[in-house]
Design a protein around this motif. Structure first.
Motif, mmCIF file in Angstrom:
data_model
loop_
_atom_site.group_PDB
_atom_site.id
_atom_site.type_symbol
_atom_site.label_atom_id
_atom_site.label_comp_id
_atom_site.label_asym_id
_atom_site.label_seq_id
_atom_site.Cartn_x
_atom_site.Cartn_y
_atom_site.Cartn_z
ATOM 1 N N ASN A 1 -7.085 40.965 3.560
ATOM 2 C CA ASN A 1 -5.783 41.653 3.096
ATOM 3 C C ASN A 1 -4.553 41.338 3.909
ATOM 4 O O ASN A 1 -3.468 41.558 3.343
ATOM 5 N N ASP A 2 -4.819 40.780 5.296
ATOM 6 C CA ASP A 2 -3.705 40.363 6.044
ATOM 7 C C ASP A 2 -2.575 39.428 5.533
ATOM 8 O O ASP A 2 -1.700 39.128 6.118
ATOM 9 N N TYR A 3 -3.268 38.891 4.299
ATOM 10 C CA TYR A 3 -2.245 37.838 3.887
ATOM 11 C C TYR A 3 -1.415 38.125 2.634
ATOM 12 O O TYR A 3 -0.769 37.421 1.925
ATOM 13 N N GLN A 4 -1.497 39.396 2.530
ATOM 14 C CA GLN A 4 -0.728 40.073 1.381
ATOM 15 C C GLN A 4 0.698 39.665 1.529
ATOM 16 O O GLN A 4 1.336 39.997 2.332
ATOM 17 N N GLY A 5 1.390 39.134 0.599
ATOM 18 C CA GLY A 5 2.867 38.860 0.674
ATOM 19 C C GLY A 5 3.037 37.797 1.361
ATOM 20 O O GLY A 5 4.482 37.378 1.576
ATOM 21 N N ASP A 6 2.088 36.976 2.075
ATOM 22 C CA ASP A 6 2.413 35.759 2.902
ATOM 23 C C ASP A 6 2.574 34.616 1.866
ATOM 24 O O ASP A 6 1.958 34.451 0.723
ATOM 25 N N GLU A 7 3.222 33.688 2.670
ATOM 26 C CA GLU A 7 3.147 32.176 1.373
ATOM 27 C C GLU A 7 3.215 31.117 2.450
ATOM 28 O O GLU A 7 3.317 30.930 3.860
ATOM 29 N N CYS A 8 2.366 29.907 1.813
ATOM 30 C CA CYS A 8 2.362 28.735 2.568
ATOM 31 C C CYS A 8 3.062 27.611 1.902
ATOM 32 O O CYS A 8 3.025 27.748 0.413
ATOM 33 N N ILE A 9 3.820 26.794 2.436
ATOM 34 C CA ILE A 9 4.705 25.599 1.879
ATOM 35 C C ILE A 9 4.091 24.591 2.066
ATOM 36 O O ILE A 9 4.195 24.133 3.142
ATOM 37 N N LEU A 10 3.656 23.650 1.189
ATOM 38 C CA LEU A 10 3.057 22.416 1.150
ATOM 39 C C LEU A 10 3.967 21.400 0.827
ATOM 40 O O LEU A 10 4.760 21.450 -0.238
ATOM 41 N N THR A 11 4.119 20.128 1.629
ATOM 42 C CA THR A 11 5.023 19.010 1.463
ATOM 43 C C THR A 11 4.094 17.911 1.439
ATOM 44 O O THR A 11 3.318 17.996 2.578
ATOM 45 N N MET A 12 4.517 16.923 0.508
ATOM 46 C CA MET A 12 3.702 15.918 0.775
ATOM 47 C C MET A 12 4.753 14.667 0.409
ATOM 48 O O MET A 12 5.406 14.714 -0.474
ATOM 49 N N GLN A 13 4.570 13.691 1.351
ATOM 50 C CA GLN A 13 5.557 12.681 1.440
ATOM 51 C C GLN A 13 4.644 11.489 1.114
ATOM 52 O O GLN A 13 3.726 11.051 1.653
ATOM 53 N N PHE A 14 5.053 10.625 -0.079
ATOM 54 C CA PHE A 14 4.438 9.382 -0.340
ATOM 55 C C PHE A 14 5.370 8.166 -0.024
ATOM 56 O O PHE A 14 6.791 8.242 -0.386
ATOM 57 N N ASP A 15 4.653 7.267 0.786
ATOM 58 C CA ASP A 15 5.471 6.069 1.207
ATOM 59 C C ASP A 15 4.936 4.757 0.746
ATOM 60 O O ASP A 15 3.645 4.677 0.758
ATOM 61 N N HIS B 1 0.754 -1.351 0.064
ATOM 62 C CA HIS B 1 -0.027 0.082 0.066
ATOM 63 C C HIS B 1 0.910 1.356 0.048
ATOM 64 O O HIS B 1 1.905 1.049 0.150
ATOM 65 N N VAL B 2 0.117 2.471 -0.359
ATOM 66 C CA VAL B 2 0.855 3.766 -0.111
ATOM 67 C C VAL B 2 0.140 4.753 0.779
ATOM 68 O O VAL B 2 -0.989 4.500 1.192
ATOM 69 N N GLU B 3 0.881 5.465 1.665
ATOM 70 C CA GLU B 3 0.678 6.396 2.296
ATOM 71 C C GLU B 3 1.146 7.720 1.909
ATOM 72 O O GLU B 3 2.041 7.988 1.428
ATOM 73 N N ILE B 4 0.159 8.794 2.140
ATOM 74 C CA ILE B 4 0.621 10.197 1.776
ATOM 75 C C ILE B 4 0.399 10.910 3.074
ATOM 76 O O ILE B 4 -0.798 11.057 3.575
ATOM 77 N N THR B 5 1.399 11.464 3.422
ATOM 78 C CA THR B 5 1.432 12.521 4.662
ATOM 79 C C THR B 5 1.677 13.773 4.059
ATOM 80 O O THR B 5 2.451 14.276 3.253
ATOM 81 N N PHE B 6 0.802 15.218 4.562
ATOM 82 C CA PHE B 6 0.546 16.196 4.286
ATOM 83 C C PHE B 6 1.104 17.081 5.431
ATOM 84 O O PHE B 6 1.117 16.948 6.535
ATOM 85 N N SER B 7 2.080 18.037 5.061
ATOM 86 C CA SER B 7 2.632 19.056 6.039
ATOM 87 C C SER B 7 2.391 20.614 5.182
ATOM 88 O O SER B 7 2.985 20.826 4.126
ATOM 89 N N THR B 8 1.965 21.404 6.064
ATOM 90 C CA THR B 8 1.769 22.911 5.555
ATOM 91 C C THR B 8 2.440 23.688 6.668
ATOM 92 O O THR B 8 2.205 23.780 7.830
ATOM 93 N N ILE B 9 3.112 24.731 6.162
ATOM 94 C CA ILE B 9 4.023 25.802 6.854
ATOM 95 C C ILE B 9 3.700 26.978 6.424
ATOM 96 O O ILE B 9 3.996 27.291 5.157
ATOM 97 N N CYS B 10 3.371 28.125 7.131
ATOM 98 C CA CYS B 10 2.730 29.487 6.161
ATOM 99 C C CYS B 10 3.731 30.558 7.155
ATOM 100 O O CYS B 10 3.814 30.340 8.480
#
Length: 214
Positions: free
Chosen positions: A193-207, A82-91
């Motif tokens: 508006n408070d999120y102008q210029g901000d960013e979120c980084i999504l990482t997905m790990q497939f096992d 089987h496969v596992e997918i793990t999600f991680s988000t950092i803003c």
């Protein structure tokens, strides 16, 4: 008359001695070439390009903008369960971090931005199977493990953060029938508006795992 018993006695002794030299028959066969070879796990991913990073990258985005992407999962090995997918988000808020925040951004940080990054759709299916393998459609989850944990009415990257999707079907061995993972993300129209210029980084790990207990 006295010599006959002696002759008989010697005859029986010779028979007993010769009986001890007889051999038992045997037949020997050999089984050779018995080899135990370990299977291999080798997960390979492409996005129809040279790398699989930055597949969902959207710059200078404004509310309402979307980004779609696809990953293709191959099993270059010989075994898989089987496969596992793990999600991680950092803003984060680069402007605030640099001490020069955007004028309309009154929030020193990017907390909550991932709750405005709506997962419009997400699917996991065997290539060419005709089975859509829908996980999320129009922001609504079709599997119990993906929930609207922040209660904003749709699935977003905040809902996926820290989540592991388990027991997904693996790609078949030896590069047969790859799996397609598709996702579309939209910066929701209600983002402030408070999120102008901000960013979120999504990482997905497939096992790719060999045993059901993993």
């Amino acid at each position: 008359m006295k010599m006959i018993p002696s002759v008989l006695l010697i005859f029986f002794v010779l028979l007993l001695v010769s009986a001890g030299t007889w051999a038992a028959y045997t037949d020997v066969e050999t089984s050779s070439g018995n080899t135990f070879t370990a299977g291999t796990l080798d997960l390979y991913m492409t996005d129809n390009g040279p790398i699989i990073d930055y597949e969902w990258t959207l710059t200078n985005m404004i509310p309402g903008m979307s980004k779609s992407g696809q990953l293709n999962l191959y099993n270059n090995g010989t075994v898989a369960d089987h496969v596992e997918i793990t999600f991680s988000t950092i803003c984060r808020d680069p402007g605030a971090d640099a001490g020069n925040n955007e004028e309309s951004d009154t929030l020193a940080g990017a907390n909550g931005m991932d709750s405005y990054l709506k997962v419009d759709s997400m699917s996991y299916s065997v290539y060419g199977s005709g089975n859509p393998g829908t996980l999320v459609d129009n922001g609504i989850s079709s599997v119990s493990s993906i929930t609207d944990s922040n209660g904003n009415g749709f699935i977003d990257l905040a809902d996926l953060n820290g989540l592991t999707l388990d027991n997904l079907a693996p790609p078949r061995p030896n590069q047969q029938d790859p799996i397609d993972f598709n996702m579309k993300v939209t910066f929701d129209m209600s983002a402030p508006n408070d999120y102008q210029g901000d960013e979120c980084i999504l990482t997905m790990q497939f096992d790719l795992n060999q045993d059901p207990s993993q």
